[in-house]
Design a protein around this motif. Structure first.
Motif, PDB file in Angstrom:
ATOM      1  N   ASN A 249       7.122   7.023  -0.203  1.00 46.92           N
ATOM      2  CA  ASN A 249       8.146   6.757  -1.285  1.00 46.92           C
ATOM      3  C   ASN A 249       9.029   5.832  -0.016  1.00 46.92           C
ATOM      4  O   ASN A 249       8.848   5.906   1.146  1.00 46.92           O
ATOM      5  CB  ASN A 249       9.056   8.017  -1.548  1.00 46.92           C
ATOM      6  N   ALA A 293       1.165  -3.937   2.620  1.00 53.96           N
ATOM      7  CA  ALA A 293       0.923  -2.784   1.919  1.00 53.96           C
ATOM      8  C   ALA A 293      -0.609  -2.751   1.835  1.00 53.96           C
ATOM      9  O   ALA A 293      -1.224  -3.648   1.737  1.00 53.96           O
ATOM     10  CB  ALA A 293       1.625  -2.277   0.719  1.00 53.96           C
ATOM     11  N   ARG A 296      -5.153  -1.183  -2.077  1.00 57.55           N
ATOM     12  CA  ARG A 296      -5.287  -0.258  -3.248  1.00 57.55           C
ATOM     13  C   ARG A 296      -4.809   0.949  -3.095  1.00 57.55           C
ATOM     14  O   ARG A 296      -5.123   2.133  -3.758  1.00 57.55           O
ATOM     15  CB  ARG A 296      -6.992  -0.026  -3.025  1.00 57.55           C
ATOM     16  N   HIS A 297      -3.688   0.836  -2.632  1.00 55.04           N
ATOM     17  CA  HIS A 297      -2.721   2.077  -2.654  1.00 55.04           C
ATOM     18  C   HIS A 297      -1.219   1.636  -3.162  1.00 55.04           C
ATOM     19  O   HIS A 297      -0.713   0.824  -2.653  1.00 55.04           O
ATOM     20  CB  HIS A 297      -2.379   2.601  -1.139  1.00 55.04           C
ATOM     21  N   LYS A 298      -1.133   2.280  -4.631  1.00 54.34           N
ATOM     22  CA  LYS A 298       0.091   1.886  -5.141  1.00 54.34           C
ATOM     23  C   LYS A 298       1.362   2.226  -4.675  1.00 54.34           C
ATOM     24  O   LYS A 298       2.448   1.815  -4.946  1.00 54.34           O
ATOM     25  CB  LYS A 298      -0.080   2.443  -6.662  1.00 54.34           C
ATOM     26  N   ARG A 299       1.360   3.448  -3.854  1.00 56.01           N
ATOM     27  CA  ARG A 299       2.712   3.862  -3.170  1.00 56.01           C
ATOM     28  C   ARG A 299       2.898   3.748  -1.804  1.00 56.01           C
ATOM     29  O   ARG A 299       3.287   4.824  -1.084  1.00 56.01           O
ATOM     30  CB  ARG A 299       2.734   5.453  -3.581  1.00 56.01           C
ATOM     31  N   CYS A 300       2.205   2.606  -1.133  1.00 52.24           N
ATOM     32  CA  CYS A 300       2.360   2.778   0.307  1.00 52.24           C
ATOM     33  C   CYS A 300       3.581   1.712   0.564  1.00 52.24           C
ATOM     34  O   CYS A 300       3.687   0.450   0.015  1.00 52.24           O
ATOM     35  CB  CYS A 300       0.951   1.648   0.455  1.00 52.24           C
ATOM     36  N   HIS A 301       4.395   2.019   1.346  1.00 50.37           N
ATOM     37  CA  HIS A 301       5.673   1.641   1.485  1.00 50.37           C
ATOM     38  C   HIS A 301       5.794   1.424   3.184  1.00 50.37           C
ATOM     39  O   HIS A 301       6.059   2.376   3.904  1.00 50.37           O
ATOM     40  CB  HIS A 301       6.914   2.396   0.978  1.00 50.37           C
TER      41      HIS A 301
END
Length: 339
Positions: A249, A293, A296-301
């Motif tokens: 997040n 980011a 292949r990771h949608k929630r990498c911040h």
């Protein structure tokens, strides 16, 4: 049963000496400490006058810096036999109050520090902007660094060769943008200090590093339009070892957790004899930060690129003394507030 610990002057001094040894962007040390004399809670506030409006407009790097200081404070408390209870962003009506640390004691056997050498590594950790040897870091040490990040609420991704090149290209693009932006370079130069300068903030010229002669590694150029301060180029390691620190997040609380994780990783590396340096340039441009980011990771911040390896020790940067102010007037509170 946990009991409140009364903090005497010597204890507070030890805690803050560790806290202020944390890394901060451009060594701005953007923190301020206050002690509530009634509750004996040590508060960590942001220092709004030591921000970077262009480099860090949303203050994410400032939160990372404060998070690193909080982690050091926690380590120091455990070293002194106390149990630190940390609340991040404890007062929604006071945005400048970033953390509150309540110290209880004594520390039970279940709370003993399980990471040997971390507290001692606080004083030894310095950013190294010099070439590393290129000697591979053993996998168990890298795994320990990844575990440290996860334990603090973040993630540490160690890229393969192809992804390392991608991240270095993005960092190089960010560095080029910074150098082409006169106001940004001017802002950065204000934090470079001459040898013997009477200031505890900023980066001394003696702590700057050279550029990479092969131009593979885009180290930050702090000198900008002052080439006389630039060191001659040197050959850096051919195979750069990087790690990307990220969180699932991207809230203010996540930035503080990422800062704690960053320091946990850096101290773990230091305890194993590694040198580290931080590549933050791509994080300063929203599009380039997004591009760093994990694909292949949608929630990498992402928050930071950490370069690590074996190499020469680094010159230290100065620190302002860790003083604390009383939050409310009290008969026994005699300290004054400094940054």
């Amino acid at each position: 049963m946990r009991t409140r610990t009364l903090l005497d002057a010597a204890t507070v001094e030890s805690l803050l000496a560790a806290a202020v040894a944390a890394p901060s962007i451009h060594n701005t040390q953007p923190w301020r400490f206050r002690l509530d004399p009634d509750s004996q809670v040590l508060e960590v506030h942001s220092a709004s006058e030591r921000t970077l409006p262009l480099t860090d407009p949303v203050h994410r790097a400032q939160y990372l810096s404060v998070g690193a200081a909080v982690f050091n404070l926690r380590l120091a408390a455990v070293h002194l036999g106390m149990r630190p209870e940390v609340r991040l962003l404890p007062d929604p009506h006071h945005r400048g109050l970033l953390a509150a640390v309540r110290l209880t004691g004594p520390l039970g056997t279940d709370g003993q520090q399980s990471d040997p050498g971390l507290y001692e590594a606080i004083a030894r950790r310095h950013t190294s902007r010099m070439p590393f040897t290129g000697r591979p870091v053993p996998e168990p040490i890298v795994a320990e660094m990844m575990t440290a990040a996860h334990a603090a609420g973040a993630r540490l991704h160690v890229p393969d060769i192809a992804d390392t090149r991608r991240l270095l290209r993005l960092t190089a693009a960010a560095e080029a943008r910074n150098q082409a932006h006169p106001d940004r370079t001017a802002e950065t130069r204000t934090w470079i200090t001459a040898p013997g300068a009477d200031t505890p903030y900023g980066i001394p010229v003696t702590a700057l590093g050279p550029p990479d002669a092969a131009t593979r590694l885009p180290m930050r150029d702090f000198t900008g339009a002052l080439p006389a301060l630039r060191l001659p180029a040197l050959w850096f390691e051919r195979h750069v070892q990087l790690a990307l620190l990220w969180t699932p997040n991207d809230r203010r609380e996540d930035w503080l957790r990422a800062g704690q994780a960053l320091q946990y990783v850096l101290l773990t590396a230091t305890a194993h004899g590694l040198r580290t340096s931080l590549l933050h340039q791509a994080m300063e441009w929203p599009d380039l930060r997004a591009a760093t980011a994990l694909p292949r990771h949608k929630r990498c911040h992402p928050h930071m690129l950490i370069r690590f390896g074996y190499g020469p020790d680094a010159a230290g940067t100065p620190r302002a003394p860790g003083h604390v102010a009383a939050r409310r007037a009290a008969p026994h509170a005699t300290s004054t507030e400094t940054d």
